[in-house]
Scaffold this motif. Structure first.
Motif, PDB file in Angstrom:
ATOM      1  N   VAL A  38       1.013  -1.225   0.184  1.00  0.00           N
ATOM      2  CA  VAL A  38      -0.159  -0.192   0.004  1.00  0.00           C
ATOM      3  C   VAL A  38       0.918   1.389  -0.113  1.00  0.00           C
ATOM      4  CG1 VAL A  38      -2.057  -1.135   1.116  1.00  0.00           C
ATOM      5  CG2 VAL A  38      -0.392   0.038   2.522  1.00  0.00           C
ATOM      6  N   GLY A  39       2.203   0.972   0.142  1.00  0.00           N
ATOM      7  CA  GLY A  39       2.984   2.377   0.156  1.00  0.00           C
ATOM      8  C   GLY A  39       3.378   2.559  -1.023  1.00  0.00           C
ATOM      9  N   CYS A  40       4.500   1.672  -1.690  1.00  0.00           N
ATOM     10  CA  CYS A  40       5.069   1.836  -2.913  1.00  0.00           C
ATOM     11  C   CYS A  40       4.251   1.229  -4.033  1.00  0.00           C
ATOM     12  CB  CYS A  40       6.463   1.374  -3.127  1.00  0.00           C
ATOM     13  SG  CYS A  40       6.561  -0.641  -2.946  1.00  0.00           S
ATOM     14  N   ARG A  41       3.069   0.554  -3.770  1.00  0.00           N
ATOM     15  CA  ARG A  41       1.987   0.072  -4.995  1.00  0.00           C
ATOM     16  C   ARG A  41       2.804  -0.770  -5.844  1.00  0.00           C
ATOM     17  NH1 ARG A  41      -2.584   3.228  -6.450  1.00  0.00           N
ATOM     18  NH2 ARG A  41      -3.383   3.824  -4.489  1.00  0.00           N
ATOM     19  N   GLN A  42       3.726  -1.491  -5.400  1.00  0.00           N
ATOM     20  CA  GLN A  42       4.299  -2.470  -6.445  1.00  0.00           C
ATOM     21  C   GLN A  42       3.959  -3.943  -5.866  1.00  0.00           C
ATOM     22  OE1 GLN A  42       8.888  -1.842  -6.214  1.00  0.00           O
ATOM     23  NE2 GLN A  42       8.597   0.163  -7.208  1.00  0.00           N
ATOM     24  N   ARG A  43       3.904  -4.749  -6.913  1.00  0.00           N
ATOM     25  CA  ARG A  43       3.756  -6.176  -6.729  1.00  0.00           C
ATOM     26  C   ARG A  43       4.709  -6.664  -5.803  1.00  0.00           C
ATOM     27  NH1 ARG A  43      -0.822  -8.203  -9.530  1.00  0.00           N
ATOM     28  NH2 ARG A  43       0.070 -10.265  -9.092  1.00  0.00           N
ATOM     29  N   ALA A  44       4.428  -7.584  -4.869  1.00  0.00           N
ATOM     30  CA  ALA A  44       5.471  -8.263  -4.285  1.00  0.00           C
ATOM     31  C   ALA A  44       4.825  -9.506  -3.642  1.00  0.00           C
ATOM     32  CB  ALA A  44       6.119  -7.367  -3.083  1.00  0.00           C
ATOM     33  N   GLU A  45       5.763 -10.752  -3.210  1.00  0.00           N
ATOM     34  CA  GLU A  45       5.385 -11.813  -2.793  1.00  0.00           C
ATOM     35  C   GLU A  45       4.782 -11.482  -1.578  1.00  0.00           C
ATOM     36  OE1 GLU A  45       5.314 -14.691  -4.350  1.00  0.00           O
ATOM     37  OE2 GLU A  45       5.864 -13.679  -6.314  1.00  0.00           O
ATOM     38  N   ILE A  46       3.848 -12.322  -0.969  1.00  0.00           N
ATOM     39  CA  ILE A  46       3.339 -12.011   0.572  1.00  0.00           C
ATOM     40  C   ILE A  46       4.500 -12.365   1.408  1.00  0.00           C
ATOM     41  CG2 ILE A  46       1.958 -13.439   2.156  1.00  0.00           C
ATOM     42  CD1 ILE A  46      -0.096 -13.280   0.109  1.00  0.00           C
ATOM     43  N   THR A  47       5.307 -13.092   1.137  1.00  0.00           N
ATOM     44  CA  THR A  47       6.512 -13.229   2.052  1.00  0.00           C
ATOM     45  C   THR A  47       7.387 -12.073   2.169  1.00  0.00           C
ATOM     46  OG1 THR A  47       7.927 -14.218   0.118  1.00  0.00           O
ATOM     47  CG2 THR A  47       6.696 -15.808   1.472  1.00  0.00           C
ATOM     48  N   GLU A  48       7.478 -11.103   1.330  1.00  0.00           N
ATOM     49  CA  GLU A  48       8.166  -9.871   1.247  1.00  0.00           C
ATOM     50  C   GLU A  48       7.303  -8.785   1.939  1.00  0.00           C
ATOM     51  OE1 GLU A  48       9.623  -8.407  -2.337  1.00  0.00           O
ATOM     52  OE2 GLU A  48       9.118 -10.451  -3.157  1.00  0.00           O
ATOM     53  N   LEU A  49       6.200  -9.085   2.319  1.00  0.00           N
ATOM     54  CA  LEU A  49       5.337  -7.920   2.979  1.00  0.00           C
ATOM     55  C   LEU A  49       4.726  -8.417   4.318  1.00  0.00           C
ATOM     56  CD1 LEU A  49       3.124  -7.391  -0.192  1.00  0.00           C
ATOM     57  CD2 LEU A  49       4.895  -6.191   0.244  1.00  0.00           C
ATOM     58  N   VAL A  50       4.234  -7.366   5.136  1.00  0.00           N
ATOM     59  CA  VAL A  50       3.891  -7.506   6.235  1.00  0.00           C
ATOM     60  C   VAL A  50       2.297  -7.094   6.148  1.00  0.00           C
ATOM     61  CG1 VAL A  50       5.956  -7.136   7.651  1.00  0.00           C
ATOM     62  CG2 VAL A  50       4.437  -5.177   6.959  1.00  0.00           C
ATOM     63  N   ALA A  71       2.529   5.412   2.385  1.00  0.00           N
ATOM     64  CA  ALA A  71       1.012   4.959   2.698  1.00  0.00           C
ATOM     65  C   ALA A  71       0.345   5.765   3.795  1.00  0.00           C
ATOM     66  CB  ALA A  71       1.125   3.387   3.383  1.00  0.00           C
ATOM     67  N   THR A  72       0.978   6.189   4.662  1.00  0.00           N
ATOM     68  CA  THR A  72       0.240   7.010   5.685  1.00  0.00           C
ATOM     69  C   THR A  72       0.005   8.412   5.298  1.00  0.00           C
ATOM     70  OG1 THR A  72       1.968   5.976   7.409  1.00  0.00           O
ATOM     71  CG2 THR A  72       0.687   8.131   8.195  1.00  0.00           C
ATOM     72  N   ARG A  73       0.872   9.140   4.499  1.00  0.00           N
ATOM     73  CA  ARG A  73       0.570  10.288   3.897  1.00  0.00           C
ATOM     74  C   ARG A  73      -0.740  10.333   3.037  1.00  0.00           C
ATOM     75  NH1 ARG A  73       5.313  12.240   1.171  1.00  0.00           N
ATOM     76  NH2 ARG A  73       6.509  10.605   1.993  1.00  0.00           N
ATOM     77  N   ARG A  74      -0.633   9.141   2.177  1.00  0.00           N
ATOM     78  CA  ARG A  74      -1.818   8.879   1.322  1.00  0.00           C
ATOM     79  C   ARG A  74      -3.146   8.453   1.844  1.00  0.00           C
ATOM     80  NH1 ARG A  74       1.026   5.128  -2.644  1.00  0.00           N
ATOM     81  NH2 ARG A  74       2.141   6.449  -4.238  1.00  0.00           N
ATOM     82  N   ARG A  75      -2.888   8.104   3.132  1.00  0.00           N
ATOM     83  CA  ARG A  75      -4.337   7.457   3.835  1.00  0.00           C
ATOM     84  C   ARG A  75      -4.619   6.203   3.239  1.00  0.00           C
ATOM     85  NH1 ARG A  75      -6.590  11.356   7.002  1.00  0.00           N
ATOM     86  NH2 ARG A  75      -5.874  13.482   6.588  1.00  0.00           N
ATOM     87  N   ALA A  76      -3.550   5.703   2.805  1.00  0.00           N
ATOM     88  CA  ALA A  76      -3.741   4.419   2.119  1.00  0.00           C
ATOM     89  C   ALA A  76      -4.288   3.347   2.817  1.00  0.00           C
ATOM     90  CB  ALA A  76      -2.626   3.768   1.336  1.00  0.00           C
ATOM     91  N   PHE A  77      -3.838   3.395   4.263  1.00  0.00           N
ATOM     92  CA  PHE A  77      -4.323   2.170   5.040  1.00  0.00           C
ATOM     93  C   PHE A  77      -5.994   2.260   5.457  1.00  0.00           C
ATOM     94  CE2 PHE A  77      -0.047   2.747   6.672  1.00  0.00           C
ATOM     95  CZ  PHE A  77       0.469   1.465   6.405  1.00  0.00           C
ATOM     96  N   LEU A  99      -9.822   5.697  10.456  1.00  0.00           N
ATOM     97  CA  LEU A  99      -8.619   5.026  10.809  1.00  0.00           C
ATOM     98  C   LEU A  99      -7.400   6.025  10.955  1.00  0.00           C
ATOM     99  CD1 LEU A  99      -7.197   2.063  11.071  1.00  0.00           C
ATOM    100  CD2 LEU A  99      -6.068   2.635   8.818  1.00  0.00           C
ATOM    101  N   THR A 100      -6.807   5.833  12.355  1.00  0.00           N
ATOM    102  CA  THR A 100      -5.562   6.566  12.650  1.00  0.00           C
ATOM    103  C   THR A 100      -4.412   6.098  12.669  1.00  0.00           C
ATOM    104  OG1 THR A 100      -6.975   7.726  14.655  1.00  0.00           O
ATOM    105  CG2 THR A 100      -4.493   7.811  14.741  1.00  0.00           C
TER     106      THR A 100
END
Ligand SMILES: [Zn+2]
Length: 84
Positions: A3-15, A53-59, A68-69
């Motif tokens: 949700v930050g850089c919007r790049q596709r990634a494997e789930i193992t690379e993400l939290v 992600a925080t600045r864009r309110r992507a969460f 959401l805060t």
């Protein structure tokens, strides 16, 4: 997808983070086992992705939680990421 850089990634690379209501506010909590119920948002455990992600309110958008805060410093701390 992160949700930050919007790049596709494997789930193992993400939290995974989920919205968690606490008293009157809804904040973000990291889901290390990736098994918490409900909608999750995925991102890289990187300062840039947290910040963007925080600045864009992507969460709030990803979790469909308008009130959401998202506290980038709290999130960075939960993820053990150095932001300074
Ligand atoms: Zn990212």
């Amino acid at each position: 997808m992160c949700v930050g850089c919007r790049q596709r990634a494997e789930i193992t690379e993400l939290v995974r983070v989920v919205a968690q209501k606490c008293d009157d506010t809804t904040g973000l909590v990291v889901d290390p086992a990736k098994t918490m119920p409900g909608r999750g948002a995925w991102l890289h455990a990187r300062a840039e992705c947290i910040s963007v992600a925080t600045r864009r309110r992507a969460f709030a958008a990803a979790l469909r939680t308008p009130g959401l805060t998202a506290d980038p410093e709290d999130l960075a701390e939960q993820l053990g990421v150095i932001t300074h």
